[in-house]
Design a protein around this motif. Structure first.
Motif, PDB file in Angstrom:
ATOM      1  N   GLY A 101       0.802  -1.220   0.000  1.00  0.00           N
ATOM      2  CA  GLY A 101       0.000   0.000   0.000  1.00  0.00           C
ATOM      3  C   GLY A 101       0.831   1.265   0.000  1.00  0.00           C
ATOM      4  O   GLY A 101       0.351   2.325  -0.404  1.00  0.00           O
ATOM      5  N   ASP A 102       2.084   1.165   0.442  1.00  0.00           N
ATOM      6  CA  ASP A 102       2.963   2.334   0.446  1.00  0.00           C
ATOM      7  C   ASP A 102       3.440   2.695  -0.957  1.00  0.00           C
ATOM      8  O   ASP A 102       3.961   3.794  -1.172  1.00  0.00           O
ATOM      9  CB  ASP A 102       4.182   2.077   1.337  1.00  0.00           C
ATOM     10  N   PHE A 103       3.297   1.768  -1.903  1.00  0.00           N
ATOM     11  CA  PHE A 103       3.836   1.998  -3.243  1.00  0.00           C
ATOM     12  C   PHE A 103       2.807   1.766  -4.349  1.00  0.00           C
ATOM     13  O   PHE A 103       3.136   1.906  -5.527  1.00  0.00           O
ATOM     14  CB  PHE A 103       5.036   1.072  -3.482  1.00  0.00           C
ATOM     15  N   CYS A 104       1.601   1.419  -3.979  1.00  0.00           N
ATOM     16  CA  CYS A 104       0.562   1.149  -4.967  1.00  0.00           C
ATOM     17  C   CYS A 104      -0.724   1.887  -4.596  1.00  0.00           C
ATOM     18  O   CYS A 104      -0.984   2.154  -3.427  1.00  0.00           O
ATOM     19  CB  CYS A 104       0.278  -0.357  -5.058  1.00  0.00           C
ATOM     20  N   ASP A 105      -1.521   2.186  -5.615  1.00  0.00           N
ATOM     21  CA  ASP A 105      -2.793   2.859  -5.376  1.00  0.00           C
ATOM     22  C   ASP A 105      -3.898   1.880  -4.992  1.00  0.00           C
ATOM     23  O   ASP A 105      -4.906   2.271  -4.404  1.00  0.00           O
ATOM     24  CB  ASP A 105      -3.204   3.643  -6.623  1.00  0.00           C
ATOM     25  N   TYR A 106      -3.696   0.625  -5.347  1.00  0.00           N
ATOM     26  CA  TYR A 106      -4.694  -0.399  -5.006  1.00  0.00           C
ATOM     27  C   TYR A 106      -4.034  -1.769  -5.057  1.00  0.00           C
ATOM     28  O   TYR A 106      -3.155  -2.039  -5.888  1.00  0.00           O
ATOM     29  CB  TYR A 106      -5.873  -0.383  -5.984  1.00  0.00           C
ATOM     30  N   ASN A 107      -4.450  -2.659  -4.139  1.00  0.00           N
ATOM     31  CA  ASN A 107      -4.019  -4.057  -4.164  1.00  0.00           C
ATOM     32  C   ASN A 107      -5.169  -4.948  -3.727  1.00  0.00           C
ATOM     33  O   ASN A 107      -5.807  -4.685  -2.702  1.00  0.00           O
ATOM     34  CB  ASN A 107      -2.835  -4.291  -3.225  1.00  0.00           C
ATOM     35  N   GLY A 108      -5.421  -5.978  -4.516  1.00  0.00           N
ATOM     36  CA  GLY A 108      -6.412  -6.990  -4.158  1.00  0.00           C
ATOM     37  C   GLY A 108      -5.723  -8.340  -4.060  1.00  0.00           C
ATOM     38  O   GLY A 108      -5.018  -8.744  -4.987  1.00  0.00           O
ATOM     39  N   PHE A 109      -5.910  -9.027  -2.940  1.00  0.00           N
ATOM     40  CA  PHE A 109      -5.266 -10.312  -2.695  1.00  0.00           C
ATOM     41  C   PHE A 109      -6.294 -11.411  -2.945  1.00  0.00           C
ATOM     42  O   PHE A 109      -7.229 -11.598  -2.170  1.00  0.00           O
ATOM     43  CB  PHE A 109      -4.749 -10.366  -1.256  1.00  0.00           C
ATOM     44  N   PHE A 110      -6.122 -12.156  -4.041  1.00  0.00           N
ATOM     45  CA  PHE A 110      -7.093 -13.168  -4.459  1.00  0.00           C
ATOM     46  C   PHE A 110      -6.536 -14.569  -4.247  1.00  0.00           C
ATOM     47  O   PHE A 110      -5.345 -14.822  -4.459  1.00  0.00           O
ATOM     48  CB  PHE A 110      -7.453 -12.990  -5.937  1.00  0.00           C
ATOM     49  N   ILE A 111      -7.422 -15.492  -3.863  1.00  0.00           N
ATOM     50  CA  ILE A 111      -7.057 -16.888  -3.663  1.00  0.00           C
ATOM     51  C   ILE A 111      -7.879 -17.748  -4.612  1.00  0.00           C
ATOM     52  O   ILE A 111      -9.106 -17.600  -4.687  1.00  0.00           O
ATOM     53  CB  ILE A 111      -7.314 -17.331  -2.210  1.00  0.00           C
ATOM     54  N   PHE A 112      -7.221 -18.619  -5.360  1.00  0.00           N
ATOM     55  CA  PHE A 112      -7.934 -19.507  -6.267  1.00  0.00           C
ATOM     56  C   PHE A 112      -8.760 -20.507  -5.468  1.00  0.00           C
ATOM     57  O   PHE A 112      -8.276 -21.143  -4.536  1.00  0.00           O
ATOM     58  CB  PHE A 112      -6.963 -20.262  -7.176  1.00  0.00           C
ATOM     59  N   MET A 144       1.303 -10.504 -15.676  1.00  0.00           N
ATOM     60  CA  MET A 144       0.850  -9.881 -16.916  1.00  0.00           C
ATOM     61  C   MET A 144       0.042  -8.641 -16.605  1.00  0.00           C
ATOM     62  O   MET A 144      -0.334  -8.401 -15.447  1.00  0.00           O
ATOM     63  CB  MET A 144       0.011 -10.876 -17.734  1.00  0.00           C
ATOM     64  N   THR A 145      -0.191  -7.860 -17.635  1.00  0.00           N
ATOM     65  CA  THR A 145      -1.064  -6.701 -17.467  1.00  0.00           C
ATOM     66  C   THR A 145      -2.502  -7.190 -17.291  1.00  0.00           C
ATOM     67  O   THR A 145      -2.846  -8.305 -17.694  1.00  0.00           O
ATOM     68  CB  THR A 145      -1.001  -5.764 -18.675  1.00  0.00           C
ATOM     69  N   LEU A 146      -3.322  -6.346 -16.702  1.00  0.00           N
ATOM     70  CA  LEU A 146      -4.724  -6.724 -16.526  1.00  0.00           C
ATOM     71  C   LEU A 146      -5.372  -6.981 -17.884  1.00  0.00           C
ATOM     72  O   LEU A 146      -6.168  -7.921 -18.035  1.00  0.00           O
ATOM     73  CB  LEU A 146      -5.476  -5.618 -15.784  1.00  0.00           C
ATOM     74  N   ALA A 147      -5.016  -6.164 -18.878  1.00  0.00           N
ATOM     75  CA  ALA A 147      -5.604  -6.312 -20.208  1.00  0.00           C
ATOM     76  C   ALA A 147      -5.298  -7.672 -20.811  1.00  0.00           C
ATOM     77  O   ALA A 147      -6.119  -8.247 -21.533  1.00  0.00           O
ATOM     78  CB  ALA A 147      -5.110  -5.203 -21.123  1.00  0.00           C
ATOM     79  N   ASP A 148      -4.118  -8.204 -20.547  1.00  0.00           N
ATOM     80  CA  ASP A 148      -3.713  -9.495 -21.110  1.00  0.00           C
ATOM     81  C   ASP A 148      -4.115 -10.680 -20.234  1.00  0.00           C
ATOM     82  O   ASP A 148      -3.886 -11.832 -20.608  1.00  0.00           O
ATOM     83  CB  ASP A 148      -2.196  -9.528 -21.307  1.00  0.00           C
ATOM     84  N   SER A 149      -4.680 -10.407 -19.083  1.00  0.00           N
ATOM     85  CA  SER A 149      -4.987 -11.461 -18.116  1.00  0.00           C
ATOM     86  C   SER A 149      -6.290 -12.176 -18.471  1.00  0.00           C
ATOM     87  O   SER A 149      -7.108 -11.669 -19.242  1.00  0.00           O
ATOM     88  CB  SER A 149      -5.105 -10.858 -16.715  1.00  0.00           C
ATOM     89  N   PRO A 150      -6.519 -13.349 -17.878  1.00  0.00           N
ATOM     90  CA  PRO A 150      -7.778 -14.062 -18.106  1.00  0.00           C
ATOM     91  C   PRO A 150      -8.930 -13.579 -17.239  1.00  0.00           C
ATOM     92  O   PRO A 150      -9.998 -14.185 -17.243  1.00  0.00           O
ATOM     93  CB  PRO A 150      -7.402 -15.512 -17.755  1.00  0.00           C
ATOM     94  N   LEU A 151      -8.723 -12.501 -16.487  1.00  0.00           N
ATOM     95  CA  LEU A 151      -9.808 -11.973 -15.657  1.00  0.00           C
ATOM     96  C   LEU A 151     -10.970 -11.513 -16.532  1.00  0.00           C
ATOM     97  O   LEU A 151     -10.763 -11.022 -17.652  1.00  0.00           O
ATOM     98  CB  LEU A 151      -9.306 -10.814 -14.802  1.00  0.00           C
ATOM     99  N   VAL A 165      -1.796  -1.354 -14.412  1.00  0.00           N
ATOM    100  CA  VAL A 165      -2.591  -2.325 -13.665  1.00  0.00           C
ATOM    101  C   VAL A 165      -2.090  -3.725 -14.040  1.00  0.00           C
ATOM    102  O   VAL A 165      -2.079  -4.094 -15.224  1.00  0.00           O
ATOM    103  CB  VAL A 165      -4.093  -2.202 -13.977  1.00  0.00           C
ATOM    104  N   TYR A 166      -1.690  -4.499 -13.045  1.00  0.00           N
ATOM    105  CA  TYR A 166      -1.090  -5.812 -13.303  1.00  0.00           C
ATOM    106  C   TYR A 166      -1.725  -6.880 -12.415  1.00  0.00           C
ATOM    107  O   TYR A 166      -2.279  -6.577 -11.346  1.00  0.00           O
ATOM    108  CB  TYR A 166       0.417  -5.775 -13.024  1.00  0.00           C
ATOM    109  N   VAL A 167      -1.619  -8.115 -12.877  1.00  0.00           N
ATOM    110  CA  VAL A 167      -1.969  -9.259 -12.039  1.00  0.00           C
ATOM    111  C   VAL A 167      -0.693 -10.080 -11.870  1.00  0.00           C
ATOM    112  O   VAL A 167      -0.056 -10.487 -12.843  1.00  0.00           O
ATOM    113  CB  VAL A 167      -3.104 -10.107 -12.655  1.00  0.00           C
ATOM    114  N   LEU A 168      -0.318 -10.304 -10.614  1.00  0.00           N
ATOM    115  CA  LEU A 168       0.929 -10.995 -10.283  1.00  0.00           C
ATOM    116  C   LEU A 168       0.592 -12.285  -9.542  1.00  0.00           C
ATOM    117  O   LEU A 168      -0.033 -12.247  -8.478  1.00  0.00           O
ATOM    118  CB  LEU A 168       1.810 -10.095  -9.416  1.00  0.00           C
TER     119      LEU A 168
END
Length: 326
Positions: A101-112, A144-151, A165-168
């Motif tokens: 949070g100190d270096f990003c504007d938003y973070n979502g922690f997802f679990i499969f 990958m970038t969010l645009a290239d992701s399977p979301l 915007v990325y998904v890691l």
């Protein structure tokens, strides 16, 4: 079977695991340092030697006034120490989100979970995904970038017009376990975030070793069978390197806990059914037999290492302490 050295088989396994994961982390650090080295200095470039000296000073003194990348690198240097005393996932994820949070504007922690992913926690936001949200998405293991992701498109639409915007991906025992959806505050922070997520994956992977093996209290401990505690009376943390000093009995207890934890981890539905209806041993007969055989291959002397060590681990970690459910 070839006899192992005095450090013990368990110690070797943990070291191999740490070394394997650290290889990926070191590559991320290398890429991150390279990016910093390309930053212009005041009137001249920064040599690799100067960069290394600067990073060393930053790590030692915590100075973070050389720009956001160097500030991030200084923060990265303290993560290992900060996470050293964390032995539960809830606290670890909370710390992870605070750091990011100190270096990003938003973070979502997802679990499969199943055929999708669930948001375990996230930065508070009126539009972006929040805690408890579920999305249909196939598992992936590449950043990958969010645009290239399977979301799905409904998620991508929430970030329309926003850059960086990325998904890691997060991994658990080298398998996809979830991902972090992040909006970087600066585009140059991507390698920093990749490194932090890699460190997070390592901590999650080692959690059964660190928390359950070091902090767990089995029935065997109640009967005063030697076990390893994570903290001494003075509160100092036991290190992974201390595993090599354990006795065969202590290593057997540790390994039994690991096997039981893995059974529960990879058979969540069957375990939950067994906790409700009983008969866990029958429901998980194949996995329990396989794990028991692995246990006996490591510790063939049943007089020195009795079966109850393995059974007590099953009771504690699979049956939630209720032997009748087995």
């Amino acid at each position: 079977m070839i006899a192992k050295g005095t450090r013990g088989i368990m110690n070797e396994l943990v070291e191999l695991l740490v070394n394997f994961i650290n290889t990926k982390i070191e590559q991320s650090l290398h890429d991150f340092k390279k990016e910093i080295s390309e930053l212009p200095g005041k009137g001249q470039g920064v040599s690799p030697e100067e960069l290394e000296r600067m990073l060393d000073v930053l790590k030692q003194n915590g100075e973070a006034d050389k720009g956001y990348l160097v500030e991030a690198m200084a923060r990265l240097g303290g993560i290992e120490e900060e996470w050293a005393n964390i032995s539960d996932q809830v606290s670890l994820i909370a710390s992870f989100l605070k750091i990011c949070g100190d270096f990003c504007d938003y973070n979502g922690f997802f679990i499969f979970k199943g055929g999708g992913a669930s948001c375990y926690d996230a930065t508070l936001h009126k539009v972006f995904p929040q805690k408890g949200m579920t999305v249909a998405v196939e598992r992936f293991n590449e950043p990958m970038t969010l645009a290239d992701s399977p979301l799905p498109d409904e998620i991508k639409d929430q970030f329309s017009g926003i850059s960086d915007v990325y998904v890691l991906p997060l991994t658990l025992k080298f398998k996809p376990a979830g991902f972090v959806l992040t909006v970087l505050s600066e585009s140059g922070l991507l390698d920093f975030m990749k490194t932090v997520v890699s460190l997070m994956s390592r901590e999650l992977t080692l959690m059964p070793y660190k928390a359950k093996a070091l902090l767990g209290r089995s029935t065997a401990e109640t009967e005063k069978i030697p076990s390893v505690q994570s903290k001494s009376s003075t509160g100092s943390r036991a290190s992974i390197s201390s595993i090599g000093m354990e006795s065969p009995l202590e290593r057997a207890i540790r390994y039994a806990k690991l096997l039981a934890s893995e059974i529960k981890l990879y058979n969540e539905k069957a375990v939950n059914r067994g906790l409700q209806e009983g008969g866990i041993r029958k429901l998980l007969s194949v996995d329990i037999e396989r794990s028991y055989n692995s246990f006996r291959e490591r510790f063939p002397n049943s007089e020195e290492i009795p079966d109850r060590i393995f059974d007590e681990a099953l009771i504690q970690y699979v049956a939630d302490g209720n032997a009748d459910l087995l």
